[in-house]
Write a protein that holds these residues in place. Structure first.
Motif, mmCIF file in Angstrom:
data_model
loop_
_atom_site.group_PDB
_atom_site.id
_atom_site.type_symbol
_atom_site.label_atom_id
_atom_site.label_comp_id
_atom_site.label_asym_id
_atom_site.label_seq_id
_atom_site.Cartn_x
_atom_site.Cartn_y
_atom_site.Cartn_z
ATOM 1 N N VAL A 1 0.832 -1.198 0.000
ATOM 2 C CA VAL A 1 0.000 0.000 0.000
ATOM 3 C C VAL A 1 0.869 1.252 0.000
ATOM 4 O O VAL A 1 0.582 2.230 -0.711
ATOM 5 N N GLU A 2 1.963 1.215 0.797
ATOM 6 C CA GLU A 2 2.832 2.377 0.854
ATOM 7 C C GLU A 2 3.494 2.657 -0.492
ATOM 8 O O GLU A 2 3.651 3.816 -0.898
ATOM 9 N N THR B 1 -10.512 4.157 -5.430
ATOM 10 C CA THR B 1 -9.565 3.388 -4.634
ATOM 11 C C THR B 1 -8.162 3.880 -4.980
ATOM 12 O O THR B 1 -7.985 4.702 -5.891
ATOM 13 N N LEU B 2 -7.173 3.365 -4.282
ATOM 14 C CA LEU B 2 -5.806 3.800 -4.571
ATOM 15 C C LEU B 2 -5.425 3.444 -6.004
ATOM 16 O O LEU B 2 -4.801 4.242 -6.715
ATOM 17 N N GLU B 3 -5.861 2.272 -6.462
ATOM 18 C CA GLU B 3 -5.522 1.847 -7.821
ATOM 19 C C GLU B 3 -6.226 2.703 -8.871
ATOM 20 O O GLU B 3 -5.601 3.154 -9.843
#
Length: 388
Positions: free
Chosen positions: A2-3, A78-80
């Motif tokens: 995630v980071e 989302t992050l993606e």
């Protein structure tokens, strides 16, 4: 993991900010640079300062709006998906900047987000429709108003303003004191100084407006995520915009300041007033204004209007009027006195208005948002249909 993805997101957001600086500095300060009122470095510095002020104030509201109103699904960002959206925004803007054509960051960003919304069935079509209508109407208004001014009112405005560019710099930096300060150039007249201050002030206002709306294009997808604070992202985005303003924006400053039409100081003021007036009016009613397109079309409209201006010539001691003659858009100080000079010496329309460059600008400004929209839509459709 995630980071690492979050770090990639920050890098991509900075890349978008870099391209925003390249795309928006030209429309804001291109007229001033073209009229030799301010240097490219000075324009970049003012762009950086006033963009940050706009981003840190009203820009926070736009970040929230862009992350909530255009997409109805709360869990879509989302992050993606945020990284992919930012990738298409930055990539499409880079294409325009590389070609030396400032594309609309708002249209490009909203297009990428709309691609995500269409692929997931979460696009708020009512909001998108309202924005799209104004994106079509506003540039037409800017082109038409500037064209009318250039064709019918420009000579009167030029006489009223009565600003003529003198030799040498409009401003110089006085370093005799402890703190350097700008001072008027040695040949600068009072009226020229006033006009220069006006066109620079309007450029600063446009830079502020850009900050209020365009900071969201760089950071809204990430700020919508849990754990990402808005203030650090505004600092990151504004710093990236400053880098773009000092580097890649030089190409768009050349395009809007020199290649489309020659801009004397009076023309620069007209373009800035028309485009900034439209942008402020749209911002007042909550429409994310595409000020890049509006400013560009205002420059094109003014150049076209001046290039087709009709001049009535009076000759003879009795003041008989000769038939109207169409001459190319002519600066007052370039026209020979009535009854003097060779008509062949009058500047032609091609000298003051470049249709080829204008066509390239209009084409690229439509291609860039299409690239981000189609690219994002196709990518998310494949991902959500076959991968996720």
């Amino acid at each position: 993991m995630v980071e690492v993805l979050l770090l990639i997101g920050f890098v991509v957001a900075a890349f978008v900010g870099y391209n925003i600086g390249g795309a928006t500095t030209g429309p804001a300060f291109g007229p001033a640079v073209g009229a030799k009122v301010i240097s490219k470095a000075g324009a970049a510095a003012l762009m950086s300062i006033f963009f940050f002020i706009g981003a840190g104030t009203l820009g926070q509201r736009v970040v929230t709006t862009l992350g909530e109103d255009l997409i109805t699904g709360a869990d879509v960002f989302t992050l993606e998906t945020s990284i992919i959206v930012l990738f298409f925004i930055g990539g499409a803007l880079f294409v325009g900047n590389y070609a030396g054509v400032p594309a609309s960051t708002s249209m490009t960003a909203v297009g990428a987000i709309a691609g995500l919304g269409l692929a997931t069935g979460t696009l708020n079509r009512a909001v998108m429709g309202e924005i799209a209508i104004w994106w079509l109407v506003a540039p037409i208004i800017g082109f038409w108003v500037s064209g009318v001014v250039g064709r019918y009112f420009y000579p009167a405005i030029d006489r009223w303003v009565a600003i003529e560019s003198t030799d040498g710099a409009l401003f110089e930096i006085d370093r005799s004191g402890v703190v350097p300060k700008p001072v008027a150039g040695p040949n600068t007249t009072r009226r020229e100084l006033f006009g220069g201050v006006v066109v620079i002030a309007i450029g600063c206002l446009m830079a502020f407006s850009s900050g209020t709306s365009n900071i969201a294009n760089a950071i809204a997808p990430l700020v919508a995520l849990d754990g990402v604070e808005m203030t650090p992202m505004i600092l990151l985005g504004s710093a990236a915009v400053a880098v773009g303003a000092f580097t890649i924006a030089r190409r768009t400053l050349d395009t809007l300041g020199n290649d489309i039409t020659e801009l004397p100081l009076t023309a620069a003021i007209v373009v800035a007033v028309v485009s900034s007036g439209i942008v402020i009016s749209l911002s007042a009613v909550g429409i994310p204004a595409s000020f890049v397109i509006i400013a560009t079309m205002s420059i094109v409209g003014l150049g076209g209007g001046r290039a087709t201006r009709t001049v009535t010539v009076k000759q003879g001691i009795r003041g008989e009027k000769e038939p109207n003659v169409s001459v190319g858009a002519l600066k007052a100080d370039e026209m020979p006195a009535i009854g003097e000079g060779d008509p062949a010496d009058i500047p032609s329309a091609a000298d003051l208005f470049n249709p080829g460059t204008s066509a390239r600008v209009v084409l690229m400004q439509n291609v860039v948002p299409i690239l981000s929209t189609v690219g994002a839509l196709g990518t998310f459709w494949v991902l959500f249909s076959f991968v996720w």
